[in-house]
Each structure stands twice: as C-alpha cells, then as structure tokens.
Write an enzyme that holds these catalytic residues in place. Sequence first.
Site: not given
Ligand code: ARG
Length: 460
Positions: A23, A156, A277, A283, A290, A322
């Site tokens: 992550s 309306h 445009s 335009k 929008e 996560q």
């Molecule tokens: N990257 C993980 C999250 O965002 C961190 C926690 C990970 N915990 C675990 N037990 N693998 O949740």
Amino acid sequence: MGTLWQGRFASEAAGALRALNDSLPVDRRLYADDIAGSRAHVRMLIDVGLLEEADGESVLDALDVVEAEMADDSFAFAADDEDIHTAVERRVTELAGEAGARLHTGRSRNDQVATDLRLWVMRELGEIVGLVTNLQETLADRADEAGEAYLPGYTHLQRAQPVLLAHHLLAHGWALSRDVERLCDARDRADVSPLGAGALAGSSLPLDPDATAAAMGFGARFENSLDAVSDRDFVAEALFALALLGVHLSRLGEELVLWSSDEFGFVELDDAFATGSSMLPQKKNPDVAELARGKAGRLIGHVSGFLATLKGLPLSYNKDLQEDKEPLFDACDTVRATLVAVDGMVASLTFRTDRMAAATAAPYVVAIDLAEYLVAGGMPFREAHQVVGALVRSALAGDGSLADLVTAHGRLGPEAAALLEPGVAVTRRTTPGGTGAEAVAVQRSRFGDQLAAQRDRLDR
Ligand code: ARG
C-alpha cells in the site's frame, strides 16, 4: 531487511501478493503522521522504562532524519517497503541500529495505521473547513455587492416569486455552513487515539496510552482495544460529510450551468473560469460548474463503496481496512480542488442583473401579492387565491393584460395593480428569514456571525 514477519516464513512473498497487498504508493502520504505517532510512542517507551534514554534519543534523531528525507523527497524507498510504516521503521533501523529495532515495542501496525489516519483526517478536515469558509465569504461578498438586485425565485424550475439575489446567494452559504458543522463534528469524533491497542488486545508491557494520546494532541485515548483497531467510522463520516458538501457544490454548479446559458443569461463567467470548444468558435463552456456537478458522483461512490467494505467485517482488524485510504484521500483531494475552483468562479463571474430583472417582469410572479392584498382587506385566503387565479387565467386567455384586469376588478383596483410594477413585490417580504431587504440585512449579519464562529471553532 525483508518482510516484518520473516521469522515465521520460509519463502519470499509472491509477486502477485505484493502487487495486491503493498500500500506504499497510497499510504506514503501518511509519513508525517506516522513519524509523529512514532515520536510519541518512543517518548512513552522511555518514560515507562521500556527503552533506555540513549536508545530513545537515537531513535528520535533517526526519525528527524527520516522526516527531512521524506520532506525533500530524498528518502530512498526500498523494494521491500510494503507500506509507509515498514519504510519508516526500516530506515530508522538503518540509522539507529539496534535501538531502531526497539521502536515497534508494544505496537502493531494495526493501532499505528489507525492513529496515523486519524491524525491525517483531523488536519485535512480542518483545512477543508477553511476552504469552505473562504467560499462562504465569497458568497457573502457577492451578496453585499448585489444590493437590491432581484431575480425570479423558482420552484419546479418555474418562476415562482421574485427574490433578492443576495437572498439566493446566502441560501447556498447556509447549506455550506451545515457542511462545516458536519466536518467539524466528524473531526471531533476522530479525535481519539488508538495507539496502545496493539494488534487487537493491548499489551503485557506497561504501555501508557494516555501519555501517547496526550503527546499527539488527541482529546482522549481508546476505551476498547478491539474497537480501536477496527473502527473506521471516522473515515465513513468524513466521506459522508464530504459527499454532502459535494452535493451542495453540485447544486450550485447546476444553477450556474443554467444561469450561464443563453436561455437564462443571468451570469457571464469570467474567461479564466470558462473553457472554449475545439470545434465551435463561439462556445464558452462552464466546465468548472459542470465538474462541481460531476465530481459529486464519485464522492457519493466513495461513501457507498466504503460502507460496503466495512459491512461484513468481523472484529477486529482485517486487511480490508487498508481500502480506507484511497477513497478518503481521493475525496479530500476532489473536494479541495472543487472548492477552490468554484470559489474562483463565483468570485469572478458577472451577474446580469438586467436579465434577472427582465425575467421577473412577467406579472404572474407577483400573483401571490395580489392574493395577499385581498387577504389584508379581509378576504379568506382560499377565496383570494381563486379570484387571482381566475384573473391569471383570463389574462392568459387573451382577455387583457393582468394589470388592466386587476385595475378593473372591484376588489383590487389601481392600488393593487401598482403591486405589479417591477421590483415592488420583492420589497414587500418583511417576515424573518424572507427575501425582503430588511430581513435579508438581518440574515446577512447573522451569516457573518456564523462565519466568525466557524473561524473560531477552527482555531480551537
Ligand atoms: N497497510 C496496512 C493498512 O493500511 C497497515 C496495517 C497492516 N496490518 C496488518 N496486520 N497487516 O491497513
């Protein structure tokens, strides 16, 4: 260094697992909060005697280095860095040696990530409230400038009754003030430290979660460690508050799309807040308005998507959690960009008050004033409604102008016909919260108080 759990595992993680599981690209945005949490944790470990003062100092020094490297983008991420927590701890250990290996004492990434994200969201929501307040101030300034200008008020999307432009602009301002209250409430409820909950059950070590909570500036610590690591209500609440804010910006955007059309012609967008445009030379498109409308869709999607992520999760931490960061970060980024652009658009557009007045000149929008004139003369409202309705019908049928028919009417006459003059009706709305000039002046001053209170709450 390998994975954090390599002691238990004989072989390397599969590439496919890493691709799904890592992550870091998302959660690296948490680095400052991760470091703040680690500082509080280290100081607590020193205070409770789990870390030698000298070791603690070298970890704190290493955290300073990591923070500087992150800030100037010189931090070298390693292939094994799974997430921001892993990356920071890995680098601290490189810098501080054996002392660094003590940083994670009594802590899990489960309480760590929840802590980081709460710190992040509290700061972020505060900044978003500041941006909402800026837009509200712009609306208030434009309302002040609008003076006595009026336009048709709609129900309306049919012309209903004339309203002051100031009244209309402030209506959007009040909706935004409820967003501010919701965002501040969400921030207050996020203000609980989960640090010290460990993986899920607390610790056998003499940790002091009250001390870390106080050191990070949290109002309180968690009451239940299982809840602490699995609670993402604060993310869901933030997403909802942001989505409703997005819906309000969308409604304002929709109005400006209509108002900037040739059909309405109520506003002229500044060139800097309109686009052209690629094909049609004439335009001038209201893209900001929008997109304010369009972005609400993804904000709504983030709330429903994340609630779906949460709904099946047993206690306590599950890796599904996560999935909290991408919608949260995207929602905040989206709302920020939209707020700033909408603020710029509203501040720079020109109101075509001549067009607004012309659209209000249709005599039928003051029909209610005729009925109320009859009521003031003692007629029951239902009967008055019928009398005026019949006059409107015969005017529409071509029996004469409404003004002439009113003038000729025995119970109405020339005094009532004067109500049909342009701009008269809007001055007659005297009730509190209504669109009359005096009521709007009172409203404007209360709106100023509201903005001051918002700034105040933000400073606290
Ligand atoms: N990257 C993980 C999250 O965002 C961190 C926690 C990970 N915990 C675990 N037990 N693998 O949740």
